[in-house]
Design a protein around this motif. Structure first.
Motif, PDB file in Angstrom:
ATOM      1  N   THR A  63      38.035  24.160  37.045  1.00  0.00           N
ATOM      2  CA  THR A  63      38.798  24.467  38.259  1.00  0.00           C
ATOM      3  C   THR A  63      38.753  25.956  38.560  1.00  0.00           C
ATOM      4  O   THR A  63      38.479  26.365  39.698  1.00  0.00           O
ATOM      5  CB  THR A  63      40.264  24.010  38.106  1.00  0.00           C
ATOM      6  N   ARG A  95      49.945  26.281  39.173  1.00  0.00           N
ATOM      7  CA  ARG A  95      50.508  24.943  39.409  1.00  0.00           C
ATOM      8  C   ARG A  95      49.565  23.852  38.901  1.00  0.00           C
ATOM      9  O   ARG A  95      50.011  22.854  38.335  1.00  0.00           O
ATOM     10  CB  ARG A  95      50.814  24.756  40.884  1.00  0.00           C
ATOM     11  N   ASP A  96      48.270  24.033  39.108  1.00  0.00           N
ATOM     12  CA  ASP A  96      47.300  23.055  38.605  1.00  0.00           C
ATOM     13  C   ASP A  96      47.316  22.979  37.087  1.00  0.00           C
ATOM     14  O   ASP A  96      47.003  21.941  36.515  1.00  0.00           O
ATOM     15  CB  ASP A  96      45.889  23.393  39.081  1.00  0.00           C
ATOM     16  N   SER A  97      47.667  24.081  36.452  1.00  0.00           N
ATOM     17  CA  SER A  97      47.732  24.118  34.987  1.00  0.00           C
ATOM     18  C   SER A  97      49.096  23.693  34.460  1.00  0.00           C
ATOM     19  O   SER A  97      49.331  23.712  33.261  1.00  0.00           O
ATOM     20  CB  SER A  97      47.417  25.533  34.493  1.00  0.00           C
ATOM     21  N   ASP A 151      48.203  28.636  42.955  1.00  0.00           N
ATOM     22  CA  ASP A 151      47.597  27.304  42.889  1.00  0.00           C
ATOM     23  C   ASP A 151      47.018  27.017  41.506  1.00  0.00           C
ATOM     24  O   ASP A 151      47.156  25.911  40.982  1.00  0.00           O
ATOM     25  CB  ASP A 151      46.514  27.146  43.958  1.00  0.00           C
ATOM     26  N   LYS A 160      39.299  15.178  33.107  1.00  0.00           N
ATOM     27  CA  LYS A 160      40.703  15.603  33.028  1.00  0.00           C
ATOM     28  C   LYS A 160      41.468  14.882  31.912  1.00  0.00           C
ATOM     29  O   LYS A 160      42.253  15.499  31.198  1.00  0.00           O
ATOM     30  CB  LYS A 160      41.383  15.365  34.369  1.00  0.00           C
ATOM     31  N   VAL A 209      40.537  22.591  33.389  1.00  0.00           N
ATOM     32  CA  VAL A 209      41.151  23.823  33.897  1.00  0.00           C
ATOM     33  C   VAL A 209      40.095  24.908  34.060  1.00  0.00           C
ATOM     34  O   VAL A 209      40.065  25.618  35.074  1.00  0.00           O
ATOM     35  CB  VAL A 209      42.295  24.289  32.961  1.00  0.00           C
TER      36      VAL A 209
END
Length: 126
Positions: free
Chosen positions: A30, A87-89, A84, A19, A27
Motif C-alpha cells: 500500500t 488509518r489503513d494500518s 490515510d 491481506k 501495508v
C-alpha cells in the motif's frame, strides 16, 4: 488517468489477495503504491504552480498569497496521504493526531493573511 487507475487496480487486487495471510506485506505494498502514484502526479503540481505564477506575474502583491496557497495545498495533500496510511494500518489515534498537527500548521502559516485582512478592515473603518 488510465495509468493511475491501472496501478491502483492491480495494487488493490494484490493487497486483497495477501491481506489475510501477510498483513505486513499488504501495508508495504500500500505504501509503495501510494508513493508511486504520488510521484507519477508530482509533475502536475509544478505545472500548476508555474501557471498560477504566470497568471499573477503583473501583480507582485498576489505572488505571496499564491505561495501561501500552494504551501497550504501541499500540507493538506501530504497530511491526507499520511492520515490515510495510518488509518489503513489501523492506527486511528495516530491519524487523528496527524490531522490536528496539519491543521495547526496550516493555521500558523495563514496567520499573516489574517493579520493583513484585519488591517485592511480596520483601515476601512477609520
Amino acid at each position: 488517468m488510465i495509468k493511475i487507475a491501472g496501478i491502483t487496480i492491480i495494487a488493490l487486487i494484490l493487497i486483497i489477495l495477501i491481506k489475510d495471510t501477510r498483513r505486513e506485506f499488504a501495508v508495504i505494498l500500500t505504501i509503495a503504491t501510494v508513493i508511486l502514484l504520488f510521484v507519477s502526479i508530482a509533475g502536475n503540481f509544478k505545472e500548476i504552480a508555474e501557471k498560477l505564477y504566470s497568471i499573477s506575474s503583473g501583480f507582485e502583491s498576489i505572488n505571496s498569497y499564491i505561495t501561501l496557497m500552494l504551501k497550504i495545498l501541499g500540507i493538506a495533500l501530504i497530511s491526507q496521504f499520511v492520515v490515510d496510511l495510518c488509518r489503513d494500518s489501523g492506527e486511528n489515534a495516530l491519524a487523528g493526531q496527524t490531522e490536528i498537527a496539519a491543521k495547526v500548521i496550516m493555521l500558523i502559516i495563514t496567520l499573516p493573511l489574517f493579520e493583513t485582512v484585519i488591517n485592511i478592515v480596520t483601515g476601512l473603518l477609520k
